[in-house]
Every structure is written in structure tokens, then in C-alpha cells.
Design an enzyme around this catalytic site. Structure first.
Site, mmCIF file in Angstrom:
data_model
loop_
_atom_site.group_PDB
_atom_site.id
_atom_site.type_symbol
_atom_site.label_atom_id
_atom_site.label_comp_id
_atom_site.label_asym_id
_atom_site.label_seq_id
_atom_site.Cartn_x
_atom_site.Cartn_y
_atom_site.Cartn_z
ATOM 1 N N TYR A 57 -21.842 92.107 54.569
ATOM 2 C CA TYR A 57 -21.315 92.783 55.772
ATOM 3 C C TYR A 57 -22.286 93.875 56.212
ATOM 4 O O TYR A 57 -22.580 94.007 57.392
ATOM 5 C CB TYR A 57 -19.924 93.356 55.475
ATOM 6 N N SER B 203 -20.521 98.876 63.415
ATOM 7 C CA SER B 203 -19.732 99.546 62.367
ATOM 8 C C SER B 203 -20.619 100.605 61.734
ATOM 9 O O SER B 203 -21.854 100.478 61.765
ATOM 10 C CB SER B 203 -19.336 98.526 61.299
HETATM 11 N N1 LIG Z 1 -11.284 97.459 61.000
HETATM 12 C C1 LIG Z 1 -12.320 98.212 60.679
HETATM 13 O O1 LIG Z 1 -12.239 99.062 59.771
HETATM 14 C C2 LIG Z 1 -13.629 98.063 61.415
HETATM 15 C C3 LIG Z 1 -14.548 99.114 61.291
HETATM 16 C C4 LIG Z 1 -15.772 99.013 61.947
HETATM 17 C C5 LIG Z 1 -16.068 97.893 62.689
HETATM 18 N N2 LIG Z 1 -15.168 96.866 62.792
HETATM 19 C C6 LIG Z 1 -15.558 95.705 63.607
HETATM 20 O O2 LIG Z 1 -14.684 95.633 64.708
HETATM 21 C C7 LIG Z 1 -14.544 94.279 65.142
HETATM 22 C C8 LIG Z 1 -13.075 93.930 65.234
HETATM 23 O O3 LIG Z 1 -12.480 94.158 63.968
HETATM 24 P P1 LIG Z 1 -10.896 94.289 63.759
HETATM 25 O O4 LIG Z 1 -10.671 95.351 62.752
HETATM 26 O O5 LIG Z 1 -10.199 94.375 65.051
HETATM 27 O O6 LIG Z 1 -10.629 92.897 62.999
HETATM 28 P P2 LIG Z 1 -9.595 91.725 63.241
HETATM 29 O O7 LIG Z 1 -8.261 92.248 63.601
HETATM 30 O O8 LIG Z 1 -9.748 90.848 62.030
HETATM 31 O O9 LIG Z 1 -10.172 90.965 64.533
HETATM 32 C C9 LIG Z 1 -11.275 90.134 64.497
HETATM 33 C C10 LIG Z 1 -11.265 89.296 65.765
HETATM 34 O O10 LIG Z 1 -12.428 88.466 65.765
HETATM 35 C C11 LIG Z 1 -12.026 87.175 66.126
HETATM 36 N N3 LIG Z 1 -12.931 86.180 65.570
HETATM 37 C C12 LIG Z 1 -13.239 85.977 64.264
HETATM 38 N N4 LIG Z 1 -14.056 84.910 64.153
HETATM 39 C C13 LIG Z 1 -14.253 84.447 65.423
HETATM 40 C C14 LIG Z 1 -14.974 83.358 65.961
HETATM 41 N N5 LIG Z 1 -15.655 82.500 65.181
HETATM 42 N N6 LIG Z 1 -14.970 83.174 67.311
HETATM 43 C C15 LIG Z 1 -14.277 84.005 68.108
HETATM 44 N N7 LIG Z 1 -13.564 85.047 67.661
HETATM 45 C C16 LIG Z 1 -13.545 85.250 66.323
HETATM 46 C C17 LIG Z 1 -10.608 87.005 65.594
HETATM 47 O O11 LIG Z 1 -9.896 86.066 66.389
HETATM 48 P P3 LIG Z 1 -9.594 84.544 66.008
HETATM 49 O O12 LIG Z 1 -9.376 84.486 64.519
HETATM 50 O O13 LIG Z 1 -8.368 84.235 66.814
HETATM 51 O O14 LIG Z 1 -10.782 83.778 66.482
HETATM 52 C C18 LIG Z 1 -10.052 88.396 65.849
HETATM 53 O O15 LIG Z 1 -9.511 88.471 67.142
HETATM 54 C C19 LIG Z 1 -15.342 93.434 64.139
HETATM 55 O O16 LIG Z 1 -16.620 93.163 64.686
HETATM 56 C C20 LIG Z 1 -15.458 94.359 62.926
HETATM 57 O O17 LIG Z 1 -16.598 94.035 62.163
HETATM 58 C C21 LIG Z 1 -13.942 96.939 62.173
#
Ligand SMILES: NC(=O)c1ccc[n+]([C@@H]2O[C@H](COP(=O)([O-])OP(=O)(O)OC[C@H]3O[C@@H](n4cnc5c(N)ncnc54)[C@H](OP(=O)(O)O)[C@@H]3O)[C@@H](O)[C@H]2O)c1
Length: 245
Positions: free
Chosen positions: A144, A131
């Protein structure tokens, strides 16, 4: 035999979109996360995707998952997220622990388990979904920021340690991405607080914008390593400089 791509956190957001993109690129995709019913629906809908249960915070779960795989050519370490936006002074240690366990140690567990397969594939790609929070700190970023900085460091160290091996180490660092659950989880289910994050921003990135960038990194020729790709919406010039209408 098709190349196999593992996507962690594929039950929603960027992970789900990436699983779809990589399947469209012809990979056999293993979509892994905890919420199996969402993964089963995705696998039923998209040819080339199969579902796997994985909790990256459990060594037992990671070991069982790794043992179930025949091969792994591409690993997308995407599972992660944020909890809370409190200042460091009043941050909850349990929240920090949770963020560290998923984003840092979870990534470590899965990487350690699958690295031998990536190397054996002869052309492996290990991609870290970090990120811009791992590059620049901001007020309230607390745990974070710390976790994503650690994940970024791990990526840099791995690239140094694995030079000479047939595996590329790629980092994709997104800015503001409007996914369904990221901000909702950060604000512990408070949907109005989550909505305010994106309020007035003309076009935040979508999960598919990031998946497109991931898919591009993964499909470069074997000798081309995209070290770090930073991707933001046009409306976000920097962490603190967001255009809102
Ligand atoms: N959205 C943003 O603005 C943003 C920006 C920069 C970076 N990111 C990064 O991008 C990645 C994905 O984010 P997103 O926005 O797509 O968020 P999201 O929709 O909340 O997805 C997070 C995913 O991680 C999985 N997860 C969480 N805990 C887990 C565990 N213990 N074991 C296995 N899977 C787990 C969740 O699935 P389950 O709950 O089914 O396990 C879900 O599929 C993250 O690493 C986040 O930090 C996001």
C-alpha cells in the site's frame, strides 16, 4: 450547461461522500464503481448524481465508461484501497499486484481516458485521492505504501507535464479516516481487526470530512492550484503518533 464531475469509487466511503458534496455544489456528478446497485441507490436519493459502472482495472471498462461521457470538467481519482498488513518479507505478490492495479494503474487508465476532456473543458480539475501512506512509510505498509507513493509521484509528474494547459492537478492525502469498508477490506473481512485500527481514537476523520476538503479544493478559482492537502484527525499527529483513550 452544468459542469460535470466524475468520482471513481463512489459506491462507498470517501467517494460516495464526495459525490454527495459535489452534487450539493451544483455539479452534474457521475458516480462510478463496480457495485452498480449501491450507485443506483445513491443516484435515486440525490438529485444531480447519475450512476455508471466502472472497473478501473479493466481497460475495456474504462474505455466504455469514457465513451459514455459527454464532458468531464472534474475528475476525482478516488477508487483504491489496501490489502493486507504483512511485512515485506512475507507479503503476498498477488496482494501487491491488486493494490498496484487499482491505486496506480487504475488511476492511470482513467486519467489517460479523461485527460483530453478535462483540457477541452477550459478549466479542468484532476484530483488524486492519495494518502499519508504515500508520503511516509510504516511497518506493514508494504504494497500500500509502494502503491500510494507511486500515485503521489504520478500526480507530481502530471503537474509538471501539464503546466500551461487549463487543468489543475490536485492531491488530497488523508490520514486516518473511519470509513465502513477500507479497513475491513485491508483485513480481508475480519471486522475485529478492522475495528482495532480506530479503537480509542477519539475522533478519526469521517468520509465527509475528506469530501469537504475535496470539494473546497475543486471550487477554488481557476488559477488556484492546491498542490497537496494533507488532512488528519487531531488525534493523529503523525503516522506513528496516535492519541488513544
Ligand atoms: N480510509 C482511510 O483511512 C483512507 C486514508 C487515506 C486514503 N484513503 C484512500 O481513499 C480512497 C477511498 O477510500 P475509502 O476509505 O473511501 O475506501 P472504501 O470505502 O473501501 O471505498 C473504495 C472505493 O473504491 C472502489 N473500487 C475498488 N476497486 C475498484 C475498481 N477495480 N474499480 C472501480 N472502483 C473500485 C470501491 O467500489 P466497488 O467495490 O463498488 O468497485 C469503493 O467505492 C482510496 O483510494 C484509499 O486508498 C483512505
Amino acid at each position: 450547461m452544468n459542469r460535470t464531475a466524475v468520482v471513481t469509487g463512489a459506491s462507498s466511503g470517501i467517494g460516495e461522500a464526495t459525490a454527495r458534496r459535489l452534487a450539493a455544489e451544483g455539479f452534474d456528478v457521475v458516480a462510478a464503481a463496480r457495485r452498480r446497485e449501491r450507485l443506483d441507490r445513491l443516484a435515486a436519493e440525490v438529485p444531480g448524481i447519475r450512476a455508471a459502472t466502472l472497473d478501473v482495472t479493466s481497460q475495456e471498462s474504462v474505455d466504455a465508461f469514457a465513451a459514455s461521457l459527454d464532458r468531464c470538467d472534474v475528475l476525482i481519482n478516488n477508487a483504491g484501497g489496501a490489502v493486507g498488513l504483512e511485512p515485506v518479507a512475507s507479503g503476498d505478490v498477488a496482494d501487491w499486484q491488486q493494490m498496484y492495479d487499482v491505486n496506480v494503474l487504475g488511476t492511470l487508465r482513467v486519467t489517460q481516458a479523461l485527460l483530453p476532456r478535462l483540457i477541452d473543458s477550459g478549466d479542468g480539475v484532476l484530483l488524486m485521492l492519495t494518502s499519508v501512506a504515500g508520503l511516509v512509510s510504516y511497518e506493514g505498509g508494504g504494497g500500500y505504501n509502494a502503491a500510494k507513493h507511486a500515485q503521489t509521484s504520478m500526480t507530481e509528474v502530471l503537474r509538471l507535464e501539464l503546466v500551461g494547459k487549463p487543468v489543475r492537478i490536485v492531491e488530497v492525502a488523508p490520514g486516518m479516516v473511519h470509513t465502513e469498508e477500507f479497513s475491513l477490506n485491508r483485513f480481508r473481512g475480519d471486522s475485529s481487526a478492522a475495528d482495532r485500527v480506530y479503537q480509542g481514537v477519539p475522533d478519526p476523520l469521517s468520509a465527509d470530512d475528506v469530501a469537504d476538503a475535496i470539494s473546497w479544493c475543486v471550487t477554488r478559482p481557476a488559477h488556484v492550484n492546491i498542490d497537496r492537502l494533507v488532512i488528519r484527525p487531531r488525534a493523529q499527529a503523525a503516522q506513528h503518533k496516535i492519541h488513544r483513550v
